[in-house]
Design an enzyme around this catalytic site. Sequence first.
Site, PDB file in Angstrom:
ATOM      1  CG  ASP A 145       9.891  -5.239   6.952  1.00  0.00           C
ATOM      2  OD1 ASP A 145       9.571  -4.384   6.108  1.00  0.00           O
ATOM      3  OD2 ASP A 145       9.138  -5.597   7.863  1.00  0.00           O
ATOM      4  CG  HIS A 166       4.587  -8.944  13.034  1.00  0.00           C
ATOM      5  ND1 HIS A 166       4.061  -9.977  12.281  1.00  0.00           N
ATOM      6  CD2 HIS A 166       4.348  -7.827  12.294  1.00  0.00           C
ATOM      7  CE1 HIS A 166       3.549  -9.506  11.165  1.00  0.00           C
ATOM      8  NE2 HIS A 166       3.709  -8.212  11.147  1.00  0.00           N
ATOM      9  CD  GLU A 203       6.380 -13.137  12.566  1.00  0.00           C
ATOM     10  OE1 GLU A 203       5.468 -12.763  13.316  1.00  0.00           O
ATOM     11  OE2 GLU A 203       6.214 -13.316  11.342  1.00  0.00           O
ATOM     12  CG  ASN A 246       2.136 -12.091  15.030  1.00  0.00           C
ATOM     13  OD1 ASN A 246       2.425 -10.924  14.801  1.00  0.00           O
ATOM     14  ND2 ASN A 246       2.789 -13.104  14.477  1.00  0.00           N
TER      15      ASN A 246
HETATM   16  C1  F6R Z   1       5.961  -3.982   6.937  1.00  0.00           C
HETATM   17  C2  F6R Z   1       6.041  -4.362   8.324  1.00  0.00           C
HETATM   18  C3  F6R Z   1       4.989  -5.159   9.000  1.00  0.00           C
HETATM   19  C4  F6R Z   1       3.620  -4.518   8.887  1.00  0.00           C
HETATM   20  C5  F6R Z   1       2.580  -5.343   9.645  1.00  0.00           C
HETATM   21  C6  F6R Z   1       1.179  -4.809   9.426  1.00  0.00           C
HETATM   22  O1  F6R Z   1       7.114  -3.270   6.532  1.00  0.00           O
HETATM   23  O2  F6R Z   1       7.016  -4.043   8.915  1.00  0.00           O
HETATM   24  O3  F6R Z   1       5.319  -5.308  10.356  1.00  0.00           O
HETATM   25  O4  F6R Z   1       3.656  -3.226   9.407  1.00  0.00           O
HETATM   26  O5  F6R Z   1       2.625  -6.672   9.204  1.00  0.00           O
HETATM   27  O6  F6R Z   1       0.838  -4.963   8.092  1.00  0.00           O
HETATM   28  P1  F6R Z   1      -0.466  -4.298   7.473  1.00  0.00           P
HETATM   29  O7  F6R Z   1      -0.260  -2.829   7.526  1.00  0.00           O
HETATM   30  O8  F6R Z   1      -0.527  -4.806   6.056  1.00  0.00           O
HETATM   31  O9  F6R Z   1      -1.603  -4.760   8.306  1.00  0.00           O
END
Ligand code: F6R
Length: 247
Positions: A67, A137, A142, A135
């Site tokens: 992403d 995701h 989401e 959450n």
């Molecule tokens: C980032 C991504 C997000 C993160 C998730 C956890 O490329 O795809 O889904 O993996 O938000 O983020 P952290 O590791 O910062 O807790």
Amino acid sequence: MRFILAKDATDVSQRAYDFIRKSILQNPSLILGLATGSTPLELYKLMISDHKRGNLSYKKVKTINLDEYVGLPEGHPQSYRYFMDNNLFNHIDIDKNNTKVPKGNAINLDKECEEYSSFVSTNRPDIQILGIGSNGHIAFNEPGTSFNSSTHIVKLKDSTIKDNARFFENESEVPQQAITMGIKDIMSAKMIILLATGSSKAEALYRAIKGPITEDCPASILQTHPNTVILGDHTSSFWIRVNREPE
Ligand code: F6R
């Protein structure tokens, strides 16, 4: 889906790295799906240090990221392209032409989404690294996102903007939109390794592994993937360890 309870965050990263290392040694042209965020940082450090010791080359490896924020230029310090260059690609011998991150500043974002999904379908990751949001995701999919989604533009939920605000000067600077691989794209990976560390992930991890398979918890779809490994440390695995639903 296989769940591995690791000792701590370092052990989570080491175990993930062991999978990657073994796979690249078997197939030097491996296609590696990568994530940003805090969780994989230690894994990327391990990849760099082992590479610098001369143990592993990425010359033929291809990478595909999940992403990118919409609207940030590639050189912006909070763009995911910048993150990947600085936290991994600049420190290993990978050919940058073989590294793909969605272009969040593409003039035609719909076209970028279409092309990205089609790229993923012809370059199915051998291993996809994932983190998980508090959450539930995965990537920027989401809660409520269709399990059938391909690469698309999302409006970020307030909870995600809050989670990510720590990387920006203040919350108002966090972009409101992102371009993300869809759940169908992610599920096309041959193997998925999800890393989860810290107590803020405990509820989401429980729902992903033990909860119903529902679009309310995007990560729960991984229960249907034929080759997924979840690596959790003790804190993220709290509810799984006590084997009861989060209160
Ligand atoms: C980032 C991504 C997000 C993160 C998730 C956890 O490329 O795809 O889904 O993996 O938000 O983020 P952290 O590791 O910062 O807790």
